[in-house]
Design a protein around this motif. Structure first.
Motif, PDB file in Angstrom:
ATOM      1  N   ARG A 113      28.881 -15.072 -23.416  1.00  0.00           N
ATOM      2  CA  ARG A 113      29.494 -14.514 -24.636  1.00  0.00           C
ATOM      3  C   ARG A 113      29.052 -15.201 -25.931  1.00  0.00           C
ATOM      4  O   ARG A 113      29.684 -15.049 -26.983  1.00  0.00           O
ATOM      5  CB  ARG A 113      31.028 -14.522 -24.535  1.00  0.00           C
ATOM      6  CG  ARG A 113      31.545 -13.621 -23.429  1.00  0.00           C
ATOM      7  CD  ARG A 113      32.959 -13.957 -23.022  1.00  0.00           C
ATOM      8  NE  ARG A 113      33.886 -13.879 -24.145  1.00  0.00           N
ATOM      9  CZ  ARG A 113      34.409 -12.765 -24.619  1.00  0.00           C
ATOM     10  NH1 ARG A 113      34.085 -11.606 -24.084  1.00  0.00           N
ATOM     11  NH2 ARG A 113      35.265 -12.788 -25.609  1.00  0.00           N
ATOM     12  N   VAL A 114      27.972 -15.979 -25.862  1.00  0.00           N
ATOM     13  CA  VAL A 114      27.410 -16.579 -27.073  1.00  0.00           C
ATOM     14  C   VAL A 114      26.008 -16.001 -27.275  1.00  0.00           C
ATOM     15  O   VAL A 114      25.240 -15.899 -26.314  1.00  0.00           O
ATOM     16  CB  VAL A 114      27.351 -18.116 -26.960  1.00  0.00           C
ATOM     17  CG1 VAL A 114      26.791 -18.727 -28.241  1.00  0.00           C
ATOM     18  CG2 VAL A 114      28.743 -18.677 -26.670  1.00  0.00           C
ATOM     19  N   GLY A 115      25.694 -15.613 -28.522  1.00  0.00           N
ATOM     20  CA  GLY A 115      24.474 -14.842 -28.738  1.00  0.00           C
ATOM     21  C   GLY A 115      23.451 -15.479 -29.664  1.00  0.00           C
ATOM     22  O   GLY A 115      23.765 -16.305 -30.529  1.00  0.00           O
ATOM     23  N   MET A 116      22.198 -15.053 -29.445  1.00  0.00           N
ATOM     24  CA  MET A 116      21.092 -15.357 -30.360  1.00  0.00           C
ATOM     25  C   MET A 116      20.393 -14.038 -30.658  1.00  0.00           C
ATOM     26  O   MET A 116      20.050 -13.300 -29.733  1.00  0.00           O
ATOM     27  CB  MET A 116      20.099 -16.339 -29.728  1.00  0.00           C
ATOM     28  CG  MET A 116      18.821 -16.516 -30.559  1.00  0.00           C
ATOM     29  SD  MET A 116      17.505 -17.405 -29.688  1.00  0.00           S
ATOM     30  CE  MET A 116      17.825 -19.090 -30.154  1.00  0.00           C
ATOM     31  N   ILE A 117      20.190 -13.730 -31.945  1.00  0.00           N
ATOM     32  CA  ILE A 117      19.409 -12.545 -32.309  1.00  0.00           C
ATOM     33  C   ILE A 117      18.034 -13.015 -32.756  1.00  0.00           C
ATOM     34  O   ILE A 117      17.903 -14.033 -33.432  1.00  0.00           O
ATOM     35  CB  ILE A 117      20.121 -11.678 -33.377  1.00  0.00           C
ATOM     36  CG1 ILE A 117      19.320 -10.425 -33.724  1.00  0.00           C
ATOM     37  CG2 ILE A 117      20.439 -12.424 -34.648  1.00  0.00           C
ATOM     38  CD1 ILE A 117      19.901  -9.175 -33.185  1.00  0.00           C
ATOM     39  N   LEU A 118      17.005 -12.272 -32.327  1.00  0.00           N
ATOM     40  CA  LEU A 118      15.627 -12.656 -32.646  1.00  0.00           C
ATOM     41  C   LEU A 118      15.052 -11.705 -33.686  1.00  0.00           C
ATOM     42  O   LEU A 118      15.142 -10.479 -33.524  1.00  0.00           O
ATOM     43  CB  LEU A 118      14.755 -12.576 -31.390  1.00  0.00           C
ATOM     44  CG  LEU A 118      14.884 -13.718 -30.389  1.00  0.00           C
ATOM     45  CD1 LEU A 118      16.161 -13.594 -29.577  1.00  0.00           C
ATOM     46  CD2 LEU A 118      13.691 -13.725 -29.462  1.00  0.00           C
ATOM     47  N   ASP A 119      14.456 -12.275 -34.717  1.00  0.00           N
ATOM     48  CA  ASP A 119      13.768 -11.489 -35.736  1.00  0.00           C
ATOM     49  C   ASP A 119      14.577 -10.255 -36.135  1.00  0.00           C
ATOM     50  O   ASP A 119      14.180  -9.116 -35.863  1.00  0.00           O
ATOM     51  CB  ASP A 119      12.368 -11.089 -35.237  1.00  0.00           C
ATOM     52  CG  ASP A 119      11.446 -12.293 -35.094  1.00  0.00           C
ATOM     53  OD1 ASP A 119      11.770 -13.373 -35.643  1.00  0.00           O
ATOM     54  OD2 ASP A 119      10.411 -12.162 -34.439  1.00  0.00           O
ATOM     55  N   PRO A 120      15.747 -10.487 -36.796  1.00  0.00           N
ATOM     56  CA  PRO A 120      16.675  -9.372 -37.033  1.00  0.00           C
ATOM     57  C   PRO A 120      16.157  -8.266 -37.951  1.00  0.00           C
ATOM     58  O   PRO A 120      16.675  -7.151 -37.898  1.00  0.00           O
ATOM     59  CB  PRO A 120      17.905 -10.048 -37.630  1.00  0.00           C
ATOM     60  CG  PRO A 120      17.443 -11.367 -38.119  1.00  0.00           C
ATOM     61  CD  PRO A 120      16.300 -11.767 -37.248  1.00  0.00           C
ATOM     62  N   GLY A 121      15.146  -8.538 -38.788  1.00  0.00           N
ATOM     63  CA  GLY A 121      14.555  -7.440 -39.551  1.00  0.00           C
ATOM     64  C   GLY A 121      15.006  -7.377 -40.989  1.00  0.00           C
ATOM     65  O   GLY A 121      15.648  -8.290 -41.514  1.00  0.00           O
ATOM     66  N   GLY A 122      14.657  -6.255 -41.626  1.00  0.00           N
ATOM     67  CA  GLY A 122      14.890  -6.094 -43.061  1.00  0.00           C
ATOM     68  C   GLY A 122      16.126  -5.262 -43.367  1.00  0.00           C
ATOM     69  O   GLY A 122      16.929  -4.940 -42.498  1.00  0.00           O
ATOM     70  N   HIS A 123      16.253  -4.876 -44.641  1.00  0.00           N
ATOM     71  CA  HIS A 123      17.455  -4.182 -45.127  1.00  0.00           C
ATOM     72  C   HIS A 123      17.654  -2.813 -44.507  1.00  0.00           C
ATOM     73  O   HIS A 123      18.767  -2.354 -44.332  1.00  0.00           O
ATOM     74  CB  HIS A 123      17.381  -4.052 -46.641  1.00  0.00           C
ATOM     75  CG  HIS A 123      17.294  -5.380 -47.316  1.00  0.00           C
ATOM     76  ND1 HIS A 123      18.348  -6.263 -47.339  1.00  0.00           N
ATOM     77  CD2 HIS A 123      16.271  -5.992 -47.951  1.00  0.00           C
ATOM     78  CE1 HIS A 123      17.978  -7.366 -47.971  1.00  0.00           C
ATOM     79  NE2 HIS A 123      16.724  -7.232 -48.344  1.00  0.00           N
ATOM     80  N   LYS A 124      16.547  -2.140 -44.165  1.00  0.00           N
ATOM     81  CA  LYS A 124      16.655  -0.768 -43.658  1.00  0.00           C
ATOM     82  C   LYS A 124      17.417  -0.712 -42.339  1.00  0.00           C
ATOM     83  O   LYS A 124      18.076   0.278 -42.047  1.00  0.00           O
ATOM     84  CB  LYS A 124      15.248  -0.196 -43.454  1.00  0.00           C
ATOM     85  CG  LYS A 124      14.594   0.206 -44.750  1.00  0.00           C
ATOM     86  CD  LYS A 124      13.835   1.465 -44.496  1.00  0.00           C
ATOM     87  CE  LYS A 124      13.872   2.412 -45.589  1.00  0.00           C
ATOM     88  NZ  LYS A 124      13.631   3.723 -45.500  1.00  0.00           N
ATOM     89  N   VAL A 125      17.286  -1.756 -41.531  1.00  0.00           N
ATOM     90  CA  VAL A 125      17.925  -1.730 -40.208  1.00  0.00           C
ATOM     91  C   VAL A 125      19.135  -2.659 -40.134  1.00  0.00           C
ATOM     92  O   VAL A 125      19.849  -2.656 -39.137  1.00  0.00           O
ATOM     93  CB  VAL A 125      16.917  -2.111 -39.082  1.00  0.00           C
ATOM     94  CG1 VAL A 125      15.791  -1.095 -39.006  1.00  0.00           C
ATOM     95  CG2 VAL A 125      16.357  -3.515 -39.268  1.00  0.00           C
ATOM     96  N   TYR A 126      19.369  -3.415 -41.195  1.00  0.00           N
ATOM     97  CA  TYR A 126      20.379  -4.486 -41.160  1.00  0.00           C
ATOM     98  C   TYR A 126      21.746  -4.008 -40.656  1.00  0.00           C
ATOM     99  O   TYR A 126      22.290  -4.574 -39.694  1.00  0.00           O
ATOM    100  CB  TYR A 126      20.496  -5.114 -42.551  1.00  0.00           C
ATOM    101  CG  TYR A 126      21.723  -5.939 -42.764  1.00  0.00           C
ATOM    102  CD1 TYR A 126      21.895  -7.149 -42.087  1.00  0.00           C
ATOM    103  CD2 TYR A 126      22.732  -5.515 -43.629  1.00  0.00           C
ATOM    104  CE1 TYR A 126      23.036  -7.907 -42.269  1.00  0.00           C
ATOM    105  CE2 TYR A 126      23.871  -6.274 -43.813  1.00  0.00           C
ATOM    106  CZ  TYR A 126      24.024  -7.457 -43.138  1.00  0.00           C
ATOM    107  OH  TYR A 126      25.150  -8.207 -43.312  1.00  0.00           O
ATOM    108  N   ALA A 127      22.300  -2.972 -41.280  1.00  0.00           N
ATOM    109  CA  ALA A 127      23.674  -2.559 -40.951  1.00  0.00           C
ATOM    110  C   ALA A 127      23.783  -2.137 -39.489  1.00  0.00           C
ATOM    111  O   ALA A 127      24.734  -2.494 -38.786  1.00  0.00           O
ATOM    112  CB  ALA A 127      24.114  -1.425 -41.868  1.00  0.00           C
ATOM    113  N   LYS A 128      22.768  -1.403 -39.018  1.00  0.00           N
ATOM    114  CA  LYS A 128      22.818  -0.907 -37.637  1.00  0.00           C
ATOM    115  C   LYS A 128      22.627  -2.040 -36.626  1.00  0.00           C
ATOM    116  O   LYS A 128      23.296  -2.083 -35.600  1.00  0.00           O
ATOM    117  CB  LYS A 128      21.759   0.171 -37.425  1.00  0.00           C
ATOM    118  CG  LYS A 128      22.174   1.488 -38.045  1.00  0.00           C
ATOM    119  CD  LYS A 128      21.070   2.502 -37.944  1.00  0.00           C
ATOM    120  CE  LYS A 128      21.517   3.808 -38.591  1.00  0.00           C
ATOM    121  NZ  LYS A 128      20.388   4.701 -38.844  1.00  0.00           N
TER     122      LYS A 128
END
Ligand SMILES: [Fe+2]
Ligand SMILES: [Fe+2]
Length: 253
Positions: free
Chosen positions: A38-53
């Motif tokens: 239940r502990v997470g790491m996100i990799l290369d989350p990206g730019g503004h276009k995809v941020y919210a999703k």
């Protein structure tokens, strides 16, 4: 496309998030999430276009768990442009090569999050995700001067960042390596620094037990044989400074 689970043993889970960037002007990019207990790491989350999703999807996958790390393989906008949003809306610490920690704030940084962008030293480091070890491997000059890949020994996935990127395809898994070369070759010849660096990288990753190589753009290499083929191809490829000097001519007006 829905989220793709690449590995799940009940405690440890690796998820390729749905592609939210298809069809636009911006280059297609993959976002990966690793969850351990239940502990997470996100990799290369990206730019503004995809941020919210990507943010919404990350929290839905974590289902009440917490995001601990943002792993940034290098400084490009398709990776870090939305970093301020991520730091403002989560408690996670972000990690990027020490070469880039003073450049990333130019994307726009709120003061209160500045100390949560942390440097990865040139030699790499090991992250602890609720007891699971994740290895930041040096992959400098492939393509960025300060560049890291992430190896997960539980799922045996090597997250290779821009190395292995393919562009202009409509499949997410490589089935025919030879046919796939067409979509990788131009990018690797121009963006990757030199064959000497490719060879050093190949020597390092051949020591690892790898099931999947998952790049930041395009399709992944789904089994050990395909991964070996890809590593061998890299070790042989002439690229970057091996090829660039003949183009150094004054343009004709
Ligand atoms: Fe890049
Ligand atoms: Fe990229």
């Amino acid at each position: 496309m829905a989220n793709t689970v690449l590995y799940d043993d009940g405690v440890h889970k690796n998820i390729l998030l749905e592609d939210f960037s298809a069809g636009g002007l911006a280059v297609q990019a993959n976002q990966h999430l690793i969850i351990h207990d239940r502990v997470g790491m996100i990799l290369d989350p990206g730019g503004h276009k995809v941020y919210a999703k990507v943010l919404a999807e990350t929290f839905s996958e974590l289902s009440g768990g917490r995001l601990k790390y943002l792993f940034l393989s290098h400084q490009d906008p398709d990776i870090v442009a939305a970093i301020n949003g991520w730091l403002m809306t989560t408690d996670a610490d972000a990690y990027i090569s020490s070469l880039w920690t003073r450049f990333v704030p130019h994307f726009g940084f709120d003061h209160i999050v500045a100390d949560r962008l942390k440097p990865i030293p040139d030699e790499g480091m090991v992250f602890d995700l609720a007891g699971a070890k994740l290895y930041a491997l040096p992959a400098h000059f492939l393509h960025s001067e300060g560049n890291f890949q992430l190896y997960d020994p539980i799922s045996k996935i090597l997250y290779s960042g821009d190395l292995g990127a393919s562009i202009g395809i409509d499949y997410m898994v490589v089935r025919d390596f030879k046919a796939h070369l067409h979509y990788m070759e131009g990018f690797h010849r121009r963006y990757m620094a030199a064959n000497r660096v490719m060879k050093a990288w190949a020597d390092m990753v051949r020591q690892l037990d790898i099931e999947i190589i998952a790049p930041q753009h395009g399709a992944l290499f789904p089994d050990p044989a395909m991964c070996r083929q890809f590593i061998d191809w890299c070790a042989r490829l002439e690229c970057g400074v091996d090829l660039i000097t003949p183009t150094f001519k004054i343009p004709v007006g």
